[in-house]
Design a protein around this motif. Sequence first.
Motif, PDB file in Angstrom:
ATOM      1  N   ARG A 244       0.757  -1.420   0.037  1.00 25.27           N
ATOM      2  CA  ARG A 244      -0.051   0.155  -0.054  1.00 25.27           C
ATOM      3  C   ARG A 244       0.768   1.400   0.116  1.00 25.27           C
ATOM      4  NH1 ARG A 244      -3.471  -2.863   3.700  1.00 25.27           N
ATOM      5  NH2 ARG A 244      -2.402  -2.126   5.392  1.00 25.27           N
ATOM      6  N   LYS A 245       2.023   1.208   0.708  1.00 30.13           N
ATOM      7  CA  LYS A 245       2.876   2.321   0.945  1.00 30.13           C
ATOM      8  C   LYS A 245       3.601   2.535  -0.629  1.00 30.13           C
ATOM      9  CE  LYS A 245       6.798   2.193   3.167  1.00 30.13           C
ATOM     10  NZ  LYS A 245       7.780   1.678   4.187  1.00 30.13           N
ATOM     11  N   ILE A 246       3.986   1.484  -1.286  1.00 24.61           N
ATOM     12  CA  ILE A 246       4.870   1.684  -2.327  1.00 24.61           C
ATOM     13  C   ILE A 246       3.768   2.314  -3.563  1.00 24.61           C
ATOM     14  CG2 ILE A 246       5.924   0.492  -4.260  1.00 24.61           C
ATOM     15  CD1 ILE A 246       6.707  -1.636  -2.064  1.00 24.61           C
ATOM     16  N   VAL A 247       2.554   1.772  -3.368  1.00 20.55           N
ATOM     17  CA  VAL A 247       1.602   2.235  -4.575  1.00 20.55           C
ATOM     18  C   VAL A 247       1.253   3.643  -4.245  1.00 20.55           C
ATOM     19  CG1 VAL A 247      -1.011   1.817  -4.994  1.00 20.55           C
ATOM     20  CG2 VAL A 247       0.582  -0.128  -4.957  1.00 20.55           C
ATOM     21  N   ALA A 248       1.395   4.061  -3.140  1.00 20.00           N
ATOM     22  CA  ALA A 248       1.165   5.313  -2.707  1.00 20.00           C
ATOM     23  C   ALA A 248       2.143   6.477  -3.133  1.00 20.00           C
ATOM     24  CB  ALA A 248       0.451   5.767  -1.512  1.00 20.00           C
ATOM     25  N   PHE A 249       3.237   6.003  -3.502  1.00 18.05           N
ATOM     26  CA  PHE A 249       4.322   6.927  -3.612  1.00 18.05           C
ATOM     27  C   PHE A 249       4.081   7.887  -4.817  1.00 18.05           C
ATOM     28  CE2 PHE A 249       7.808   3.692  -2.193  1.00 18.05           C
ATOM     29  CZ  PHE A 249       8.003   4.515  -0.716  1.00 18.05           C
ATOM     30  N   SER A 250       4.566   9.048  -4.656  1.00 16.22           N
ATOM     31  CA  SER A 250       4.589  10.248  -5.848  1.00 16.22           C
ATOM     32  C   SER A 250       5.715   9.497  -6.473  1.00 16.22           C
ATOM     33  CB  SER A 250       4.876  11.629  -5.139  1.00 16.22           C
ATOM     34  OG  SER A 250       6.245  11.545  -5.008  1.00 16.22           O
ATOM     35  N   GLU A 251       5.580  10.153  -8.125  1.00 18.12           N
ATOM     36  CA  GLU A 251       6.689   9.701  -9.151  1.00 18.12           C
ATOM     37  C   GLU A 251       8.355  10.067  -8.470  1.00 18.12           C
ATOM     38  OE1 GLU A 251       7.453  11.117 -13.602  1.00 18.12           O
ATOM     39  OE2 GLU A 251       5.709  11.308 -12.825  1.00 18.12           O
ATOM     40  N   LYS A 252       8.494  11.094  -7.824  1.00 20.78           N
ATOM     41  CA  LYS A 252       9.656  11.263  -7.049  1.00 20.78           C
ATOM     42  C   LYS A 252      10.257  10.465  -6.096  1.00 20.78           C
ATOM     43  CE  LYS A 252      11.721  15.617  -8.343  1.00 20.78           C
ATOM     44  NZ  LYS A 252      11.046  15.980  -9.685  1.00 20.78           N
TER      45      LYS A 252
ATOM     46  N   GLN B 174       7.702   4.525 -13.105  1.00 19.02           N
ATOM     47  CA  GLN B 174       6.387   3.896 -12.169  1.00 19.02           C
ATOM     48  C   GLN B 174       5.410   3.306 -12.768  1.00 19.02           C
ATOM     49  OE1 GLN B 174       4.852   7.200  -9.827  1.00 19.02           O
ATOM     50  NE2 GLN B 174       4.353   5.882  -8.092  1.00 19.02           N
ATOM     51  N   LYS B 175       5.104   3.577 -13.997  1.00 18.00           N
ATOM     52  CA  LYS B 175       4.038   2.720 -14.717  1.00 18.00           C
ATOM     53  C   LYS B 175       4.693   2.279 -15.906  1.00 18.00           C
ATOM     54  CE  LYS B 175      -0.745   3.030 -15.818  1.00 18.00           C
ATOM     55  NZ  LYS B 175      -2.049   3.826 -16.381  1.00 18.00           N
ATOM     56  N   PRO B 176       5.398   1.251 -16.064  1.00 15.79           N
ATOM     57  CA  PRO B 176       5.715   0.443 -17.310  1.00 15.79           C
ATOM     58  C   PRO B 176       4.573  -0.230 -17.824  1.00 15.79           C
ATOM     59  CG  PRO B 176       7.325  -0.151 -15.362  1.00 15.79           C
ATOM     60  CD  PRO B 176       5.819   0.595 -14.952  1.00 15.79           C
ATOM     61  N   ILE B 177       4.387  -0.311 -19.129  1.00  8.75           N
ATOM     62  CA  ILE B 177       3.451  -0.863 -19.792  1.00  8.75           C
ATOM     63  C   ILE B 177       3.871  -1.952 -20.947  1.00  8.75           C
ATOM     64  CG2 ILE B 177       1.142  -0.645 -21.446  1.00  8.75           C
ATOM     65  CD1 ILE B 177       0.737   0.725 -18.684  1.00  8.75           C
ATOM     66  N   LEU B 178       3.817  -3.186 -20.621  1.00 12.82           N
ATOM     67  CA  LEU B 178       4.229  -4.031 -21.574  1.00 12.82           C
ATOM     68  C   LEU B 178       3.221  -4.052 -23.060  1.00 12.82           C
ATOM     69  CD1 LEU B 178       6.121  -6.550 -22.047  1.00 12.82           C
ATOM     70  CD2 LEU B 178       4.642  -7.868 -21.038  1.00 12.82           C
ATOM     71  N   LYS B 179       4.030  -3.494 -24.006  1.00 14.26           N
ATOM     72  CA  LYS B 179       3.184  -3.366 -25.398  1.00 14.26           C
ATOM     73  C   LYS B 179       2.920  -4.761 -26.030  1.00 14.26           C
ATOM     74  CE  LYS B 179       3.306  -0.546 -29.551  1.00 14.26           C
ATOM     75  NZ  LYS B 179       4.303   0.655 -30.355  1.00 14.26           N
ATOM     76  N   ARG B 180       4.008  -5.516 -25.857  1.00 12.44           N
ATOM     77  CA  ARG B 180       3.752  -6.775 -26.516  1.00 12.44           C
ATOM     78  C   ARG B 180       4.693  -7.846 -26.120  1.00 12.44           C
ATOM     79  NH1 ARG B 180       5.384  -7.946 -32.707  1.00 12.44           N
ATOM     80  NH2 ARG B 180       4.550  -9.804 -32.904  1.00 12.44           N
TER      81      ARG B 180
END
Length: 436
Positions: free
Chosen positions: A24-32, A326-332
């Motif tokens: 929960r703590k990690i998910v709430a982090f800001s980008e910095k 913080q939010k990588p997206i796997l395209k393929r």
Amino acid sequence: MFPLFDFTLQLNGFPMREAKAELRKIVAFSEKEYEVFIENKKQEIVNFHLQNNPFYQELVGAKDYKNWGNLPILNKQNLQKPLQERLSKNYSLKNSYVNKTSGSSGTPFVFAKDNYCHALTWASNIYRFGWYEIDFNTSYQARFYGIPMDFIGNKKERFKDFLSHRFRFSIFDLSDAALENIFKKFQNKKFDYINGYTSSIVLFAKFLQKKNIVLSAICPSLKVCMVTSEMLFEDDKILLEKQFGVTIVNEYGASELDLIAFQNTEGEWQVNSETLFVEILDEYNKAVPNGTSGRIVITSLFNKAHPFIRYDIGDIGILDEKSTLQKPILKRLIGRTNDVAVLPSGKKSPGLTFYYVTKSIIEDDGNVKEFVIKQTKTDSFEIEYVSESELNLEQIKKIEKAIELYLEPDLNFIFIRKDSLERSNRGKLKQFKSML
């Protein structure tokens, strides 16, 4: 309802409360904050293993950590030695979670996670499934997975299923009679979600298509279907959505690590950046720009029992251009590095290209239920398939012509009709296999 699932994990020594709080703590982090977190965790896990793990010290050839890019790439060949020789100080087979990979890459091995790392793996699963209102403590799962066939192993797995609130369908028999029995269970049980191997679930959807049945109409409690462990092709996803009448979620994971990517509610394949650090590297072990294909290399940020640092999982993939740290997206996900067809011209092509080209033709008439392709020589391939009747000459010519168009001419094919296809001991179906 009493949270039996969480309680069982806690009872077995996996600190779920602490793991859930950390996640929960990690998910709430800001980008910095996240940037600082990821750099600290990378440094921390490398330093820990350099100080406490002789196997990793030997691999790195030093006890000091200077530069991330200079750290060696860990591969499955490195792990072909007894687990005791790879464990960190103060960790043993008794105080760690120990399991074995399925061997779908061709190189199975035994691995370990410390109990806190394993608890985080479950916390990560619980968090992502929660995106679709699935609660492991209360939601009833229809599970399409393999199961041990020996008496003790079978009973142990069934007991785990009971504690995990799931009903398991054996996928070693997927005949029409077996699929009919599965269908009857959906009529009589209030399943909340489906989870399991892609190929088995697709086969069940084809059975429903033939009967002109939408599953959610006979099992209205059904909310979502998660497929895993095998490639999900776009036309199969469309079929599943149509025949199940629910959202289809694609997940990508590895038992030795965690969930690697999980489709979010926006339809993106979101990479797990909470417990893992994922890199896409070229043949020189340099990071490629987003949008470019490369080897998927993963670091487990919390596993102290066993190092998985810059670990080449054996897959090729592409991160989306819009990915952030913080939010990588796997395209393929392109396929496994060892599933490459080498052709007479010297051209190399992902084996799944063959599978995909063949699939677009072979399933047109609904006759073929499933198939696999084996490369036996550089110019020779066997296509094993399960169908109600033999492929005709016209279909065979179509396949050969399509492969010539997409790949190259003068390749030889043998078509072998079978009653069932060979699956791994866990029930996975390998769609392409090179015998070279």
